[in-house]
Write a protein that holds these residues in place. Structure first.
Motif, mmCIF file in Angstrom:
data_model
loop_
_atom_site.group_PDB
_atom_site.id
_atom_site.type_symbol
_atom_site.label_atom_id
_atom_site.label_comp_id
_atom_site.label_asym_id
_atom_site.label_seq_id
_atom_site.Cartn_x
_atom_site.Cartn_y
_atom_site.Cartn_z
ATOM 1 N N GLY A 278 3.143 -8.238 5.757
ATOM 2 C CA GLY A 278 3.608 -7.613 4.528
ATOM 3 C C GLY A 278 2.562 -7.440 3.460
ATOM 4 O O GLY A 278 2.835 -6.806 2.420
ATOM 5 N N VAL B 298 -0.338 -5.706 3.441
ATOM 6 C CA VAL B 298 -0.823 -4.328 3.282
ATOM 7 C C VAL B 298 0.183 -3.504 2.488
ATOM 8 O O VAL B 298 -0.188 -2.682 1.637
ATOM 9 N N GLU B 299 1.474 -3.707 2.741
ATOM 10 C CA GLU B 299 2.515 -2.916 2.079
ATOM 11 C C GLU B 299 2.833 -3.397 0.673
ATOM 12 O O GLU B 299 3.521 -2.689 -0.083
ATOM 13 N N SER B 300 2.366 -4.566 0.295
ATOM 14 C CA SER B 300 2.682 -5.100 -1.032
ATOM 15 C C SER B 300 2.007 -4.286 -2.126
ATOM 16 O O SER B 300 1.040 -3.541 -1.877
ATOM 17 N N ASP B 301 2.509 -4.411 -3.353
ATOM 18 C CA ASP B 301 1.924 -3.672 -4.472
ATOM 19 C C ASP B 301 0.451 -4.033 -4.662
ATOM 20 O O ASP B 301 -0.387 -3.155 -4.893
ATOM 21 N N ARG C 249 -9.027 -4.534 4.235
ATOM 22 C CA ARG C 249 -7.976 -4.179 5.202
ATOM 23 C C ARG C 249 -7.891 -5.218 6.317
ATOM 24 O O ARG C 249 -6.792 -5.637 6.699
ATOM 25 N N GLN D 3 -1.663 -2.561 -1.734
ATOM 26 C CA GLN D 3 -1.845 -1.114 -1.888
ATOM 27 C C GLN D 3 -2.859 -0.799 -2.985
ATOM 28 O O GLN D 3 -3.687 0.113 -2.853
#
Length: 335
Positions: free
Chosen positions: A113, A115-118, A105, A121
């Motif tokens: 972007g 953290v939000e990417s596939d 993390r 995640q």
């Protein structure tokens, strides 16, 4: 604010030089991502391009922000001076999933972007699986990108360690740090690394690891939070010639004097190297190289020193003069 490593009396006695094949693998992957690191490695890049295209390195690249945190569990400092890649990878696989998730993390938030990417995640959703998959990817990168070239890389790193160990013995820590990298400086009892980010750590008797790297240029890297061993990674000497071919044929006069194989070995020892590294570079059997090295050493042309489990050979002043001699057929002579 810069990085500060604060030394106590015991720490001055506990600086050492390890070599890490796992670190070189990680940084080789980073070279593929950042063009500013590629200048010295174009011949290698041409050789490994097809193998690199067969790897999906995106999960590792996502954890290599231009500025910010890189996961410590993926690059633990080596536990000894000459560990194997397999030993280092076992430490990566043994990472605690909870600590690994926080490490992931911290790294992902450094890239907008991520953290939000596939991929981001997926890495955060199941850290136990992520540790396993990232270790598997490091292993494939080692096999495809670094292992075939490891004898040459290891020879360069060992030669650097030998050079700086002697510098440390001759001039102490101040002389050592003065020659490692322009961003390093010694101030009182503190090693300072000029950086925009802040890191302040008392070594508390652990000492400092000083680790050369072929792929980290042009940067010097410091960091590692407790409980990891404090470490500084710096560019190894001689990387400009790392992938260079031999600089011309062996002079005929030198070959007549020593025999062609021994003359080529002497010419190849521009930096200290081991038997296996010379054998790989010259495409000779290790037993043949070993026999020639013993002959050259008996003649007073080589010195040897032990580094971990390997013995490094280097030229004496007489051997340097012989290897630098100009072939009479070239129309000139040594000064």
């Amino acid at each position: 604010m810069p990085f500060h490593y604060r030394f106590g009396p015991v720490d001055l006695l506990r600086c050492r030089f390890p070599i890490s094949p796992r670190w070189e693998t990680q940084e080789a992957v980073r070279v593929l991502l950042y063009r500013n690191r590629q200048a010295y490695h174009l011949p290698w890049l041409r050789v490994i391009r097809e193998a690199a295209d067969g790897l999906d390195l995106r999960p590792l690249w996502l954890l290599m922000p231009k500025k910010g945190h890189n996961p410590d569990f993926l690059s633990p400092p080596p536990s000894g001076p000459s560990v194997t890649f397999e030993e280092e990878l076992a430490r990566v696989r043994a990472a605690d999933p909870g600590a690994a998730r926080e490490d992931l993390r911290r790294s992902l938030v450094c890239t907008p972007g991520a953290v939000e990417s596939d991929i981001g995640q997926r890495l955060l959703a199941d850290p136990e699986r992520s540790v396993r998959e990232l270790a598997d990817l490091l292993e494939r990168a080692w096999t495809c990108l670094v292992a075939p070239h490891w004898p040459r890389l290891r020879a360069l790193l060992e030669a650097d360690v030998l050079f700086h160990s002697r510098r440390l013995a001759a001039g102490g820590l101040e002389a050592l740090f003065d020659g490692l990298h322009p961003d390093l400086r010694w101030s009182g009892d503190t090693l300072v690394i000029d950086r925009r980010t802040h890191h302040d750590r008392s070594l508390d008797g652990q000492g400092l690891l000083l680790m050369p790297s072929a792929f980290v240029w042009p940067e010097v890297v410091g960091g590692y939070d407790p409980p990891w061993q404090p470490t500084v990674v710096y560019p190894a000497r001689g990387i400009g010639a790392l992938w260079a071919a031999s600089d011309g044929p062996t002079p005929r006069a030198l070959a007549r004097l020593l025999g062609r194989a021994r003359a080529e070995i002497l010419r190849a020892l521009e930096e200290p190297a081991s038997t296996s590294a010379l054998a790989e570079r010259l495409r000779l059997a290790p037993s043949t190289v070993s026999a020639h090295l013993k002959t050259l050493q008996s003649a007073g042309l080589l010195l040897s020193s032990r580094h971990g489990h390997r013995i490094l050979y280097e030229r004496t002043p007489l051997a340097i003069a012989l290897a630098a001699g100009t072939d009479p057929g070239s129309g000139s002579s040594p000064p």
